[in-house]
Design a protein around this motif. Structure first.
Motif, PDB file in Angstrom:
ATOM      1  N   ALA A  78       5.497  16.550   3.529  1.00 43.46           N
ATOM      2  CA  ALA A  78       5.119  17.363   4.683  1.00 43.46           C
ATOM      3  C   ALA A  78       5.016  16.523   5.950  1.00 43.46           C
ATOM      4  N   ALA A  79       4.652  15.264   5.795  1.00 47.01           N
ATOM      5  CA  ALA A  79       4.482  14.380   6.937  1.00 47.01           C
ATOM      6  C   ALA A  79       5.764  13.657   7.331  1.00 47.01           C
ATOM      7  N   GLY A  80       6.793  13.739   6.496  1.00 49.27           N
ATOM      8  CA  GLY A  80       8.063  13.126   6.849  1.00 49.27           C
ATOM      9  C   GLY A  80       8.306  11.747   6.270  1.00 49.27           C
ATOM     10  N   LEU A  81       7.513  11.326   5.307  1.00 47.00           N
ATOM     11  CA  LEU A  81       7.743  10.037   4.656  1.00 47.00           C
ATOM     12  C   LEU A  81       9.083  10.060   3.941  1.00 47.00           C
ATOM     13  N   LYS A  82       9.811   8.944   3.973  1.00 46.05           N
ATOM     14  CA  LYS A  82      11.151   8.899   3.399  1.00 46.05           C
ATOM     15  C   LYS A  82      11.290   7.796   2.355  1.00 46.05           C
ATOM     16  N   ASP A  83      12.065   8.094   1.323  1.00 49.54           N
ATOM     17  CA  ASP A  83      12.384   7.082   0.318  1.00 49.54           C
ATOM     18  C   ASP A  83      12.985   5.867   1.017  1.00 49.54           C
ATOM     19  N   GLY A  84      12.551   4.687   0.625  1.00 48.03           N
ATOM     20  CA  GLY A  84      13.120   3.461   1.169  1.00 48.03           C
ATOM     21  C   GLY A  84      12.395   2.904   2.379  1.00 48.03           C
ATOM     22  N   ASP A  85      11.440   3.650   2.954  1.00 50.13           N
ATOM     23  CA  ASP A  85      10.662   3.104   4.064  1.00 50.13           C
ATOM     24  C   ASP A  85       9.915   1.865   3.579  1.00 50.13           C
ATOM     25  N   ARG A  86       9.859   0.844   4.432  1.00 51.16           N
ATOM     26  CA  ARG A  86       9.073  -0.346   4.104  1.00 51.16           C
ATOM     27  C   ARG A  86       7.701  -0.198   4.752  1.00 51.16           C
ATOM     28  N   ILE A  87       6.652  -0.466   3.976  1.00 50.71           N
ATOM     29  CA  ILE A  87       5.287  -0.407   4.487  1.00 50.71           C
ATOM     30  C   ILE A  87       4.965  -1.755   5.120  1.00 50.71           C
ATOM     31  N   VAL A  88       4.565  -1.726   6.393  1.00 50.24           N
ATOM     32  CA  VAL A  88       4.272  -2.943   7.154  1.00 50.24           C
ATOM     33  C   VAL A  88       2.767  -3.175   7.243  1.00 50.24           C
ATOM     34  N   GLU A  89       2.017  -2.096   7.482  1.00 49.24           N
ATOM     35  CA  GLU A  89       0.567  -2.191   7.627  1.00 49.24           C
ATOM     36  C   GLU A  89      -0.120  -1.081   6.849  1.00 49.24           C
ATOM     37  N   VAL A  90      -1.319  -1.383   6.365  1.00 48.12           N
ATOM     38  CA  VAL A  90      -2.203  -0.395   5.759  1.00 48.12           C
ATOM     39  C   VAL A  90      -3.502  -0.441   6.551  1.00 48.12           C
TER      40      VAL A  90
END
Length: 143
Positions: A48-60
Motif C-alpha cells: 500500500a505504501a509503494g515498497l518495491k522488491d529489490g529496494d536497498r535499505i539505507v537507514e532504519v
C-alpha cells in the motif's frame, strides 16, 4: 547534492491490526553488502505504501545500517514496535549515487516521504500522498 535518477524514499511503515507484520521480507546476499527488500506481500502495508522488491535499505529510524549485519537490522526494525521509518533506494538511484559519489541519507533534498494508511481500509480508499516533497512507505517484515 541532487539524485537525478531513480528514487530515494523515506518510508513510514505502520502495522495494521488486520495484517500480520509489515508485509515484506528482509533479504541479504552472501558476499553482497547491504540489506534488501525481498518479497512484498500482496495486500500488505508495504504494498500500500509503494515498497518495491529489490529496494536497498539505507537507514532504519534515521540511523545508517550500512555496517550492520542482517540480525542487527532485524533487531533495529523490530525495536520500532508498531511502526518503523526506513530510508530505501531503488537500483537506479543506488547506482547513480555510487557513480557520482553521493552519500545517501534522509537529509538529501529530493528524498520522497511515503506513509501507508493506518488501516487496510484506509489503503483501499486513499492514494499515497506527497508530504512536503517526501513520501513515506510502510513495510510488513516477515521475520
Amino acid at each position: 547534492m541532487e539524485v537525478k535518477e531513480g528514487d530515494v524514499r523515506k518510508c513510514l511503515v505502520k502495522k495494521w491490526p488486520d495484517f500480520s507484520g509489515y508485509g515484506f521480507n528482509l533479504h541479504a546476499e552472501r558476499g553482497k553488502a547491504g540489506q534488501y527488500v525481498g518479497k512484498v506481500d500482496e495486500g500488505s502495508p508495504a504494498e500500500a505504501a509503494g515498497l518495491k522488491d529489490g529496494d536497498r535499505i539505507v537507514e532504519v529510524n534515521d540511523v545508517n545500517i550500512g555496517n550492520e549485519n542482517h540480525q542487527q537490522v532485524v533487531t533495529r526494525i523490530k525495536a520500532g514496535g508498531e511502526q518503523v521509518t526506513l530510508l530505501v533506494v531503488d537500483k537506479v538511484a543506488d547506482e547513480y549515487c555510487r557513480n557520482n559519489k553521493i552519500v545517501i541519507t534522509h537529509k538529501l533534498p529530493d528524498v520522497k516521504s511515503l506513509e501507508c494508511p493506518d488501516t487496510s481500509d484506509g489503503a483501499k480508499q486513499t492514494e499515497i500522498q506527497e508530504v512536503t516533497g517526501l513520501y513515506y512507505l510502510s513495510y510488513s517484515l516477515a521475520i
